[in-house]
Design a protein around this motif. Sequence first.
Motif, short mmCIF file in Angstrom:
data_model
loop_
_atom_site.label_atom_id
_atom_site.label_comp_id
_atom_site.label_asym_id
_atom_site.label_seq_id
_atom_site.Cartn_x
_atom_site.Cartn_y
_atom_site.Cartn_z
N ARG A 52 25.42 -3.21 -5.93
CA ARG A 52 25.49 -2.79 -4.54
C ARG A 52 26.94 -2.46 -4.22
NH1 ARG A 52 20.47 -2.78 -4.67
NH2 ARG A 52 19.24 -4.67 -4.47
N ILE A 53 27.16 -1.24 -3.73
CA ILE A 53 28.50 -0.75 -3.47
C ILE A 53 28.60 -0.37 -2.00
CG2 ILE A 53 30.13 1.09 -4.01
CD1 ILE A 53 28.84 1.20 -6.79
N GLY A 54 29.69 -0.79 -1.35
CA GLY A 54 29.91 -0.47 0.06
C GLY A 54 30.34 0.96 0.28
N ASN A 55 30.96 1.20 1.41
CA ASN A 55 31.41 2.54 1.80
C ASN A 55 32.82 2.82 1.30
OD1 ASN A 55 29.02 3.01 3.37
ND2 ASN A 55 29.90 1.69 4.95
N ARG A 56 33.08 4.09 1.00
CA ARG A 56 34.41 4.58 0.63
C ARG A 56 34.95 3.89 -0.62
NH1 ARG A 56 33.75 3.43 5.62
NH2 ARG A 56 34.95 1.50 5.44
N VAL A 57 34.08 3.64 -1.57
CA VAL A 57 34.44 3.00 -2.84
C VAL A 57 34.62 4.08 -3.89
CG1 VAL A 57 33.60 1.49 -4.69
CG2 VAL A 57 33.27 0.85 -2.29
N ASN A 58 35.64 3.96 -4.71
CA ASN A 58 35.81 4.87 -5.84
C ASN A 58 35.72 4.11 -7.14
OD1 ASN A 58 38.91 4.50 -6.71
ND2 ASN A 58 38.79 4.49 -4.46
N ILE A 59 34.85 4.59 -8.01
CA ILE A 59 34.67 4.04 -9.35
C ILE A 59 35.25 5.10 -10.28
CG2 ILE A 59 33.05 3.09 -11.03
CD1 ILE A 59 33.07 1.60 -8.31
#
Length: 168
Positions: A52-59
């Motif tokens: 689960r990834i939140g908002n404005r995340v960069n991988i």
Amino acid sequence: MAIIKELKGYVPVIGEGTYLAETATVIGEVETGRDCSIWYGAVLRGDVGAIRIGNRVNIQDNAVLHATNKVSECIIGNDVSVGHGANVHGAVIGNDVIIGMGAIVMDNTIVPDGTIIAAGAVVTAGQRLESGIWAGIPARRIREGSKEILEKAHANAEHYLEYKKWYE
């Protein structure tokens, strides 16, 4: 086009405004927030535990997010940067965090808001970190948390909002 693969009845959910590089791979029980970016060679493998990834995340390029079956899930807050070649394995990452290039964060570790895990650091399983900068193998805190560290992590995530526009 990125690989987006249903697995075991789970179809990845990609948030609005999220950029997926052509060689990114997103499998199974994965959900991203809005305005994220998943870069070249990154793998989000939600086969044995949810991601689960939140908002404005960069991988970033070649990073891997995964978990351990019946042991952990990978939960990432808002405004997080997961650096090139980093591995986040079943950890809980707060908001405004940088996981540096090549860093490893293992199962059931909790990384609080406003924390930087330095490039190449290894955070062993089951830790509850305090905010600040963590470096080394095994990682240890080398600087206490501060508003400045939180702002630096937040600014890094904001840069990636601009970078993804170049590719859309």
